[in-house]
Design a protein around this motif. Sequence first.
Motif, PDB file in Angstrom:
ATOM      1  N   GLU A  25     -21.241  33.962   1.214  1.00 30.07           N
ATOM      2  CA  GLU A  25     -22.115  34.829   1.862  1.00 30.07           C
ATOM      3  C   GLU A  25     -21.668  35.773   2.533  1.00 30.07           C
ATOM      4  O   GLU A  25     -22.060  37.118   2.420  1.00 30.07           O
ATOM      5  CB  GLU A  25     -22.883  33.931   2.971  1.00 30.07           C
ATOM      6  N   SER A  93     -28.741  37.289   4.419  1.00 33.75           N
ATOM      7  CA  SER A  93     -28.987  35.896   5.475  1.00 33.75           C
ATOM      8  C   SER A  93     -30.374  35.513   4.787  1.00 33.75           C
ATOM      9  O   SER A  93     -30.713  34.399   4.629  1.00 33.75           O
ATOM     10  CB  SER A  93     -29.226  36.376   6.840  1.00 33.75           C
ATOM     11  N   ALA A  96     -29.939  33.768   1.572  1.00 37.53           N
ATOM     12  CA  ALA A  96     -28.551  32.800   1.470  1.00 37.53           C
ATOM     13  C   ALA A  96     -28.764  31.531   0.729  1.00 37.53           C
ATOM     14  O   ALA A  96     -29.618  30.860   0.595  1.00 37.53           O
ATOM     15  CB  ALA A  96     -28.457  32.252   3.191  1.00 37.53           C
TER      16      ALA A  96
END
Length: 264
Positions: A25, A93, A96
């Motif tokens: 990430e 995010s 994700a």
Amino acid sequence: KWYGDFVYRRASNGNITVINYVNVEDYVKGVLPYEIDPDWPADAQKAQAICTRSFALGTHKHTDSGYDLCNTTNCQVYLGATRATSESDAAVSATAGETLSCDGKEVIGYFFSSDGGATEDSENVWVTKVPYLRGVIDPYEDALTDPIFVKSYKSWSATISHAVVGDVSITYTPIGNAMTVTVGGKTYSKDNVRTFLTKICGLRYNSRHFTVEYDAASDTYRVAGGGYGHNCGMSQRGAQAMAEIYGKTYEDIISFYYTGAYVA
């Protein structure tokens, strides 16, 4: 090694390789704002995040050298957090763990800058036929009007002299991209047709979407096209247009450019 660590390795010739250990990430956050403009719409950024994550998980070009991915366009441009914005980080995010999938398996999200009007089947760009990498006619890019796109990607052309380069002939794929170009007895095929555009025509920007037409009056060939890149997978500029002008979601973008694939 801990995430965030840097390891320096010196080769026998004195060259130093710097290896950054980073989780997926954080890696995607360090790629996204360098592969596309972090000011683009959220859904374009989310689509790029899906592609970047899928590419990172499915491609390990440099394992023989002791690392998975380089930080150049040979893999993906990864330059850390300097250019990241709250919007680009939010796109990562929000997606994700999500990747590009086809038939229940994670697959690689190949992408490029601009298609000029059509993407292309994988076997007509590289070698292997990949079911989800099918060429599509792209009606979206043409609606973009920002100056950088119009100047550099939307259309480009060059004129070359028949007397200088010799006979030029071109063949096309079923969708309308260049498949082969023969000039002066040398044939460029598949992705190498872009070498013809840079080496013979002197064009900086190039794609597979172009035509070659002969003008007998001037004894010249006019080469004209649009786009920038290998034309296989997702057009980044097309994703921008789909989100910015047509209100498409990142799932819409993924399903348009990757036949039969989806976000999972």
